[in-house]
Write a protein that holds these residues in place. Sequence first.
Motif, PDB file in Angstrom:
ATOM      1  N   HIS A 155      83.306  52.298  22.012  1.00  0.00           N
ATOM      2  CA  HIS A 155      84.727  52.711  21.939  1.00  0.00           C
ATOM      3  C   HIS A 155      85.080  53.567  23.159  1.00  0.00           C
ATOM      4  O   HIS A 155      86.085  53.344  23.830  1.00  0.00           O
ATOM      5  CB  HIS A 155      84.994  53.597  20.716  1.00  0.00           C
ATOM      6  N   GLU A 156      84.253  54.600  23.376  1.00  0.00           N
ATOM      7  CA  GLU A 156      84.560  55.563  24.432  1.00  0.00           C
ATOM      8  C   GLU A 156      84.572  54.877  25.807  1.00  0.00           C
ATOM      9  O   GLU A 156      85.441  55.132  26.636  1.00  0.00           O
ATOM     10  CB  GLU A 156      83.542  56.708  24.382  1.00  0.00           C
ATOM     11  N   GLU A 157      83.600  53.982  26.022  1.00  0.00           N
ATOM     12  CA  GLU A 157      83.572  53.275  27.316  1.00  0.00           C
ATOM     13  C   GLU A 157      84.831  52.409  27.481  1.00  0.00           C
ATOM     14  O   GLU A 157      85.406  52.327  28.561  1.00  0.00           O
ATOM     15  CB  GLU A 157      82.317  52.402  27.406  1.00  0.00           C
ATOM     16  N   ALA A 184      76.923  50.889  27.392  1.00  0.00           N
ATOM     17  CA  ALA A 184      77.046  50.011  26.219  1.00  0.00           C
ATOM     18  C   ALA A 184      77.616  48.654  26.635  1.00  0.00           C
ATOM     19  O   ALA A 184      77.160  47.601  26.167  1.00  0.00           O
ATOM     20  CB  ALA A 184      77.921  50.679  25.163  1.00  0.00           C
ATOM     21  N   LEU A 185      78.612  48.677  27.537  1.00  0.00           N
ATOM     22  CA  LEU A 185      79.184  47.402  28.003  1.00  0.00           C
ATOM     23  C   LEU A 185      78.118  46.573  28.700  1.00  0.00           C
ATOM     24  O   LEU A 185      77.984  45.364  28.463  1.00  0.00           O
ATOM     25  CB  LEU A 185      80.343  47.674  28.970  1.00  0.00           C
ATOM     26  N   SER A 192      81.914  53.348  13.416  1.00  0.00           N
ATOM     27  CA  SER A 192      81.817  54.761  13.814  1.00  0.00           C
ATOM     28  C   SER A 192      82.525  55.046  15.134  1.00  0.00           C
ATOM     29  O   SER A 192      82.471  54.251  16.066  1.00  0.00           O
ATOM     30  CB  SER A 192      80.349  55.152  13.960  1.00  0.00           C
ATOM     31  N   ASP A 193      83.159  56.219  15.190  1.00  0.00           N
ATOM     32  CA  ASP A 193      83.834  56.611  16.431  1.00  0.00           C
ATOM     33  C   ASP A 193      83.075  57.739  17.132  1.00  0.00           C
ATOM     34  O   ASP A 193      83.619  58.394  18.015  1.00  0.00           O
ATOM     35  CB  ASP A 193      85.274  57.045  16.105  1.00  0.00           C
ATOM     36  N   ASP A 194      81.812  57.943  16.753  1.00  0.00           N
ATOM     37  CA  ASP A 194      81.030  59.038  17.317  1.00  0.00           C
ATOM     38  C   ASP A 194      80.275  58.548  18.557  1.00  0.00           C
ATOM     39  O   ASP A 194      79.250  57.871  18.445  1.00  0.00           O
ATOM     40  CB  ASP A 194      80.046  59.529  16.234  1.00  0.00           C
ATOM     41  N   TRP A 195      80.787  58.855  19.736  1.00  0.00           N
ATOM     42  CA  TRP A 195      80.152  58.319  20.960  1.00  0.00           C
ATOM     43  C   TRP A 195      78.769  58.906  21.186  1.00  0.00           C
ATOM     44  O   TRP A 195      77.910  58.272  21.807  1.00  0.00           O
ATOM     45  CB  TRP A 195      81.019  58.553  22.201  1.00  0.00           C
TER      46      TRP A 195
END
Length: 467
Positions: free
Chosen positions: A70-72, A387-388, A58-61
């Motif tokens: 992804h966004e991070e 998230a990281l 999923s690409d939904d942050w």
Amino acid sequence: MVKAVHVIGGGLAGSEAAWQLAAARVPVVLHEMRPMRRTEAHQTGALAELVCSNSFRSDDWATNAVGLLHEEMRRAESLILGAADQHKLPAGGALAVDRDGFASEVTRRLEGEPLISIVREEVDALPSADWDSVIVATGPLTSSALAEAVQSLTGEAELAFFDAIAPIVHRESIDMSVCWLQSRYDKEGPGGGTADYINCPLDKAQYDAFIDALIAGEKTAFKEWEASTPYFEGCLPIEIMAERGRETLAYGPMKPVGLTNPHRPDTRPHAVVQLRQDNALGSLWNMVGFQTKLKHAEQVRIFRTIPGLAQAEFARLGGLHRNTFLNSPVLLDASLRLKSDPRLRFAGQITGVEGYVESAAIGLLAGRFAAAERLGIALSPPPPTTALGALLNHITGGHLSHGGDGASRSFQPMNINFGLFPPLPAPPKRVKGERGSKTLARKHALATRALADLDRWLVPGASIAAE
Ligand SMILES: Cc1cc2nc3c(=O)[nH]c(=O)nc-3n(C[C@H](O)[C@H](O)[C@H](O)COP(=O)(O)OP(=O)(O)OC[C@H]3O[C@@H](n4cnc5c(N)ncnc54)[C@H](O)[C@@H]3O)c2cc1C
């Protein structure tokens, strides 16, 4: 002249680590054994080859933890996310890529970076002392010579060659009006607790239907090169146990003995599924003994027939794979260095994360930590609210090695999920007409907090203090 950092393995994690080092103006020697030496899964000599699916999920942050990752990573100028965005294919809300275009892009960018030298060779022993800063990112299919060398440092028990993953359930999705907390025979663990397990009761009819579903459920086949796995007898998938005899599970991991259901004290369950706390936060619970080769959709369908789990949300589904990974919570420090030999840092799937994106994310962090160290700068880890940070925290400290019951919790690979994040100080308010459910509102609030905290961490100087 800044001395080069050596990165072993040019997969998702190693490519990202090399890129982050070069971005910090630290020279890199990247050692990749392909195409001279292949793994069982890779097909090409390209760096960052995707060995199976072409999806980064999923690409939904705002409501999905991997989308948030992804966004991070985009905000941290990730090579892997940049190349993925450039080669993305239509896939609804998912980030899917043209695999050849993606891997060629990563290879082209790394080959074109003057600070990176790429050496096509297998590193088949522990690096000599003059490699004073090394990132090992050799992945789930690390060549056997190097794996044996690493094992000689870590000890035999601390490097696994197969994962045996039982599903993990978000605690808040378990129906405690059906289940109850109790340890078998109320036995007190070293932590002092006598109620360390969540128990889900099945009567005879429910158990029989469950066994039928396990036997009929669609399974994932072992790859040819995985089939002769020595662990197999010691760690049987539940569906294989069910096939061996209808009552095998009721006498094994689902035995009902030593337990009394407080909701129905006069009725003895025919079988009980037990869940055990899996992370220090207490938000994730592991289905004890439930390693399985059932397909993911089948696991969700079948496990939701277990009383108390009808609304279960799974942070991870079960599996059994060939996979080389360290017992990272014991072996690695907070900046991914091997405690017993700190010149070696680990990154990617070998640290016990699962998935392309998670592997690249840990590569990103390893690259940044190694660059800061080389430049004489102290870099704090990203906050655990990001998230990281949540992923890093899980592999280096957030996993429970021992529970209150004293039983050891084997560390098994993990995807990013919201259960790894510290809870919000207060439940978020739902905005009328926007992102309907309470769960979505919570995820949105966690993601918003994560990005704000990440932005602060990324500000030059904010996370970095001169030593
Ligand atoms: C068969 C299989 C299928 C998978 N499918 C998926 C999937 O569909 N989706 C998903 O998200 N994840 C999947 N994974 C899990 C995982 O996310 C990927 O394996 C991911 O590529 C891991 O990234 P990495 O950088 O840690 O390792 P890799 O990408 O595997 O990179 C490691 C690199 O190190 C090199 N190497 C190994 N040993 C040496 C050595 N001694 N010297 C020099 N180079 C060496 C290898 O050639 C390789 O290029 C799969 C794993 C496997 C094994």
